[in-house]
Every structure is written in C-alpha cells, then in structure tokens.
Design a protein around this motif. Sequence first.
Motif, PDB file in Angstrom:
ATOM      1  N   ASP A 161      17.668  40.989  89.490  1.00  0.00           N
ATOM      2  CA  ASP A 161      18.284  40.825  88.178  1.00  0.00           C
ATOM      3  C   ASP A 161      19.091  39.534  88.051  1.00  0.00           C
ATOM      4  O   ASP A 161      19.807  39.345  87.082  1.00  0.00           O
ATOM      5  N   LEU A 163      21.634  38.474  89.714  1.00  0.00           N
ATOM      6  CA  LEU A 163      23.075  38.624  89.891  1.00  0.00           C
ATOM      7  C   LEU A 163      23.512  37.812  91.111  1.00  0.00           C
ATOM      8  O   LEU A 163      22.957  37.962  92.187  1.00  0.00           O
ATOM      9  N   ARG A 165      25.704  37.629  93.855  1.00  0.00           N
ATOM     10  CA  ARG A 165      26.629  38.532  94.548  1.00  0.00           C
ATOM     11  C   ARG A 165      27.867  37.806  95.030  1.00  0.00           C
ATOM     12  O   ARG A 165      28.995  38.245  94.859  1.00  0.00           O
ATOM     13  N   ASP A 174      29.697  38.533  92.019  1.00  0.00           N
ATOM     14  CA  ASP A 174      29.045  39.458  91.095  1.00  0.00           C
ATOM     15  C   ASP A 174      28.932  38.877  89.689  1.00  0.00           C
ATOM     16  O   ASP A 174      29.317  39.508  88.704  1.00  0.00           O
ATOM     17  N   PRO A 176      26.705  37.834  86.640  1.00  0.00           N
ATOM     18  CA  PRO A 176      25.369  38.107  86.084  1.00  0.00           C
ATOM     19  C   PRO A 176      24.765  36.826  85.509  1.00  0.00           C
ATOM     20  O   PRO A 176      24.576  36.705  84.297  1.00  0.00           O
TER      21      PRO A 176
END
Lengths: 395, 395
Positions: A161, A163, A165, A174, A176
Amino acid sequence: MTDRPGTFDGVHRRNLSKLLGLVHLEGPMSRARLTAATGLNRSTVASLAAELADLGLVEERAPDPTNRVGRPSPVIAAHPGVLAIAVNPEVDAVTIAAVGLDGTIAVRERVETDEVVSPEQTAALVREVVERWRGAGDAGLGDARLVAVGLAVPGLVRASDGLVRLAPHLEWADAPLRALVEEATGLPAAVGNDASLGAIAEHLFGAGRGVDDLVYLNGGASGIGGGLIVHGRPVGGVGGYAGEFGQNRPGIDAPGDRRAPGGVLEDEVSRRRLLDVVGLRLADEPTLAAAIVATGSPAVADELARQRRILGTALANAVNVLNPSVVILGGFLATIAEQDPDALRDAVAAQAMPAAVEELDLRVAALGEDRLLIGAAEAAFADLLADPIGDGPVA
Amino acid sequence: MTDRPGTFDGVHRRNLSKLLGLVHLEGPMSRARLTAATGLNRSTVASLAAELADLGLVEERAPDPTNRVGRPSPVIAAHPGVLAIAVNPEVDAVTIAAVGLDGTIAVRERVETDEVVSPEQTAALVREVVERWRGAGDAGLGDARLVAVGLAVPGLVRASDGLVRLAPHLEWADAPLRALVEEATGLPAAVGNDASLGAIAEHLFGAGRGVDDLVYLNGGASGIGGGLIVHGRPVGGVGGYAGEFGQNRPGIDAPGDRRAPGGVLEDEVSRRRLLDVVGLRLADEPTLAAAIVATGSPAVADELARQRRILGTALANAVNVLNPSVVILGGFLATIAEQDPDALRDAVAAQAMPAAVEELDLRVAALGEDRLLIGAAEAAFADLLADPIGDGPVA
DNA sequence: CGAATTTGTTGCGCTTGACGGCAAATCGCC
DNA sequence: GGCGATTTGCCGTCAAGCGCAACAAATTCG
C-alpha cells in the motif's frame, strides 16, 4: 476491435505486454526482430504493434537503413511522450524527474530543502513541479502523457500500500506516502525502497542486464541497503521489506576486526569510517575514492582491508544462500571493491562454497546517480508494462 | 480433437497444468470446485478434465454425497496409478519409494548398506528395486505408470544436468547421477539437494502450505541445509546450489558463544554438540528431544541457549534479507525451537527488523521422514505437472 | 411430489493467432 | 540500369479454444 479480452486470461494482453516490454528494455527494434524475439507470427506482431501505436505507447518509425537484403522492416520504439515521474526524497533535497518509457530522462530537477521534508511536503512538491513542467510547453512536457509517479524512499516501505514504515533520516514513520502522492497529483503512485529500486534498475539497464539471479548491495551515507532479483523478478518478501543487508549481524572471524560490539553490518562496513580515516567530513563518491588512492597511509589501507574482510563474509553468506550469478556493488561498496577487486573476490571465495563461487561474477554498479530515478520510474511503469490496455480506456 | 496445441504458446497446456496441479496439491476436488478455483467456464473445465482422464492422469469418480442442493458434481482425483520413484541415498541406507500423483506413498523400501554406496550402485539399486516392484503384481505396481525418478541427495547438486558436485558423506564428487539413473532405469530423472527438496515438500504439503515466501532450515546429522521459496517458486540460483545456510559464517555477538573459531554455522549449531552434552552417541530425533527434556543439567540448558542465540542471529539475518512470511525449522533445529519457542522468537525479534518480524511466523516442520521422498517425487513430477501432454504421446 | 438450486451437456459464436499467397522494397551482380 | 534473390509487409482464410446460453439432470427442501 482493439480491447475486449475475448478469451479468459488474456493471451492478447500478455503478448502486448511482451512486445511493449521488449521495446522498453531493448530500445527501438524492427518488427522483424520483434517477430523473432517473440516467436509470434509476422501478421500477429504487425497487428499488436498497430494496437500499441493506437494506444499511444509506441511509435512506428521509418525503417533503419540496414545494409541487408530484403524489404526493410519498420522500427518500433517506445513513445517518447509517455512519461513517469520519478521522485527521490533525501535528507537535503528532493530529486524529481520525468523519465520516458524509452528510458531517457526528459527533465530532472533537484529541489534543495532547508529542513527535512515531510511526506505531505513531498507530495505537494511533486504536484507543484509537475504542474510547472506541464505548463512550460517548450520544456517538452506539453503534450506528454504522464502515466504514474514512482518514489524511491530511503527507508522501509510496505510495497502493498505504499506505506513508509520508517525512514529514519527523513524522520518519517508510518507515512501513507502513496495515498498522499496519489491525492496530490491525481496519478497512480508506486513507492519502493531506494536500494530495491536501484537493484531493479541495475537488473534491467545496468550491470545486471540479462541476468536473472542477482544480489545488489548499495553503500550510501546512511547505511547499506540492497535488493535481490530471483528468477528475473525482484524479491520483496511478504511486506516488501526484503533486502536489508545492512541490518544483518556480520560474521567476523578476526576478533580484532570488530569496531562496534553488538553492531550490525553497516556499523562495521561504513562510509563514515572511511571518511574519518582519510580525514574528510563530507565528500561525494569520486572524491572519497580519489582521497583513498592519494593517501599512502597504512591506516587507510588497514581500514579498507578490514571493511573488505567483513564485506567479503557478508557477500559469501549471501552467495551461499542465493547462489546468484552476479553480485553488484554500488556506492562506497563499489569504491571498496575497486581498490582491490581480486582481494575482495578472494575473500568471498575463501568463505563461500567453491561451486557457487565458480559461476559468480562480482561487479560494480553501472548506473550512476540516475539509478534510483530509473528504478522509481520502472516501478511507476510496472502496471502499464504488465497490462498495456488494462486500466486504460475503461468506459 | 484433444491434443494439438493449435495456438502458439499453449493456453490449453497451461490450463491443463493448472487443473492437474490443483488436484495434485489439494487432493480430490469436484468439477464445480475446479471451475471456481480456475475461473474457467464449466464447459471448459469439463473438456479439460476429460482430456486429463484420457491421458490417464486423473480419474473421474462418482460424486461425493454432499448434503447440498443441486446436481452433484463428479470428483476429479489424481490417478493413483501414476507414480514417481523417489530415492534418497544416505550414508547407511538407500531409501526408495513409489509416490503417487495423489501424494500417497504406495511402496517404500529401505535398503541398508554395509559400505557407502557409489552413484553407480545407487542407480543399479534403483533399477533392481523398481523391476522387483514391477514384477510383484499384487504389490500394486502391476499396471502402474512410472513417470520419472526423483533423487534427494545430501550434497551439492547442479540442477541443470543432475550432476552431484560434492556429497561429502557419501564420498561422491562430480557424479553424473541423473545420467546414470536415466540409463539404468530408462526413466527421466531429476536430482536435487535433500534440503531443497524438503523445502519444496514443506511448501506444498507441510508447514508452508499456501505460503509463497518461506525459508526452510533443516538440521541433520551432517549439518544444516535449507531451501528457499520465493514468489511461490523454489530458489535454486544459477547452479542450483542455493540454500546452503550451514556454510555461512555466523554472526556471534557474545564472544564466549564461539566454539569453533573460524567455523561456519553448522560447526556452532550442531547436533553433535547437543548429543555430546546430553551424553548420547547416536540417537534419533525424538530420543534426543526426550533426553534434553529429561535432564535438568544446566550444561544442557546452556548449550541449548547458546545454539539458540546463534541460530536466532542466523534466522534474523535471513529474515532481514528475504522478509519471508514463514520460517520452517526441521530436524534438530526443530528440537531446539520446541524447547522454548518464545525464546527463539525473541532472539530473532531482537536482531531482525521489527517490521519484518511482525509478519513472521516461525514454525516447525510438519512432515516427518517422508519429507525428502515427497520432495523428490515432486521434482520427478515437475515436468508432467508443468505440461501434462508435453512429451507424452509424441508420435 | 413439485419447486428451487446447482451443475453437467450441447451447440454456437467470437476472438485471436497461424498460415500461405502475393506484393513491395532493398541488395548484389551483371 | 535491370533482373534475380531475399526479406518482409499485407491481406484473406482457417482453425483452435474458450465463453455463453439454453436445456437437461440430479439432488434437497417443503
């Protein structure tokens, strides 16, 4: 008479993909060569090429004047107007480029930043730059078709997705990123780890061309990252975190070689330590390499040899497990390798299985700074290449 | 109206392969379930199934009495008469089995040997046993169809031509095993490293079912071997030597943990050392595990903890690089893991990237002794599964 | 015993790629 | 400069294989 898959799975789509992939990877090719390369029928290739041209993905050009008998075959080339936006956010700057489906970098811009950028700022910046490029018609992006955005991020990226991390140097956690960029630009986005994308770039266009099993290790200022290609495909693992060689606990045979007790590979094999021993604070890679060559200091030679030993062990371990045909070293790891290629190879050979070493080729990365941008663009193009008509004209 | 590929690449073949693979892996399935699983049309599945039945590869059986509304759907099952010969030469014995396409082991025979067998003797032995089985009609091999021979060899195997580069315990070097066995039996043969084949077996039928990215490590008497599955496919590397974790230089944080200076992983994490500390000379795995549990000796606990630490580091390194969803431990490594699963997991978690550990599942091998035979049979079936009509009735 | 449901069966149509004949474009040789 | 050789594009035809839809069959439930 163009799209509808007709049959279930899409032989047609796969064939289109194969053709587009070929001209993308190999550059312009005559239809005759495409026919030979794909094993398809002449008529089929002609029809597929026409379809790709209709889709605006390739151009059919006048035949190359090749001094051979027979009717000349038109040349199929990736359409130069099909572009991906490649983005590489770093600590001190964000580099943005427009990369063509033909592999050329149409425009490139390095935006220096005073402070570390946030994910939101990055997305906004991409939007701003792209809009400016689009506005300036003469710059060449006037009628271009932007396919997607690819981002190479120095950190852990969840491929599924997009993201981010953790990107310690950017101080992201984290984030997006994919969603942010997609919202800002209205284009699909793909996010990847910088080293993994570098591995893809080297695999497709660099030192790993045509090689199906390779290990790529890059030494940057912030540590050691890497990427794997297995069976000709990049290895992401479940989360897409694969390739973090820098975080491995190094095997160190000589106790005296250890500098960072309890540390990881990138604590021991480190650009910082090299800079320190030659007495530089900051330097780009050629400068560092030149400084190493210039100095006759035994301390430098010792440190180089120490890092080479540890790197050799790490490579040997990777070779034992993966039995790649090529190992590619980039960044300061390439510098270490180039100071004494034979010594590094010997170090690997001494610790890896002889059979695996026989077929092993130890190389230095062929692509320069562009590596990350090309890799990012590749990630952006991935969907299109896999299915040229897939999500195109969905009515 | 059955065979001819007609179209170039063989959608048909791929579909047949998909169907056969499904009933092979998942066991008997109704045609309706196959339709759902493949996404193909009812009529297509019916025709494909009939074709596979014609080829003698599957059986179409009466519908299972399932208490559901609607017309019952016939069950398609792998034909029990289609067999592969699986062979596992070891130091003290050669195990030979006939494994069905349905995954069952029809016959198995362990031939103890006084001395270490040679490759030639192995080939002759296989021939002899197979002929004997074929003769004994009541044993069930009477009208069976032998597809191929698969051999799991404890050593380095070059996958491309089935050359055993080195099998130290068997004292084989550069033995053209595939050619020998093919000549002796008249059947096609496939040779693989035992641990790699074990990985395949665990992936398809054991603790790694349905998992596409896994690392398998097996601890045997002779050392530590392993195998990788990436993108659902076994990783062989260029030569097919991949997976030799045992030959890696271990990362050892606590200097006191080192037992074999300059040694490799299997020197430090070793069954021999466990046997020694519990005071056994020879023991099978359950005996060793029982002895470990029985003893309260701190020396045993210490050794166990030491090996666990080193194993944990090795696993963490593999996890960092490959980011698998599952790590499977077999042999005495499973014993180590089972003594204190949490401790091992903690050891891995402490040294691997947190993100990669989140999605990691640490498991113990599910298949027993049969693992190697099943893996070897799988290698033997590979060609047939990939292309059910390929080399079959070539006129 | 009939309605509902699920699935096998059958015939048809569509898509797509292969095939083969013919035309076109280039090179080489005379 | 013309002619044959060669290679390839182009077009019409053909066949393979899958999807689709209508119908039939077999089972469960009420």
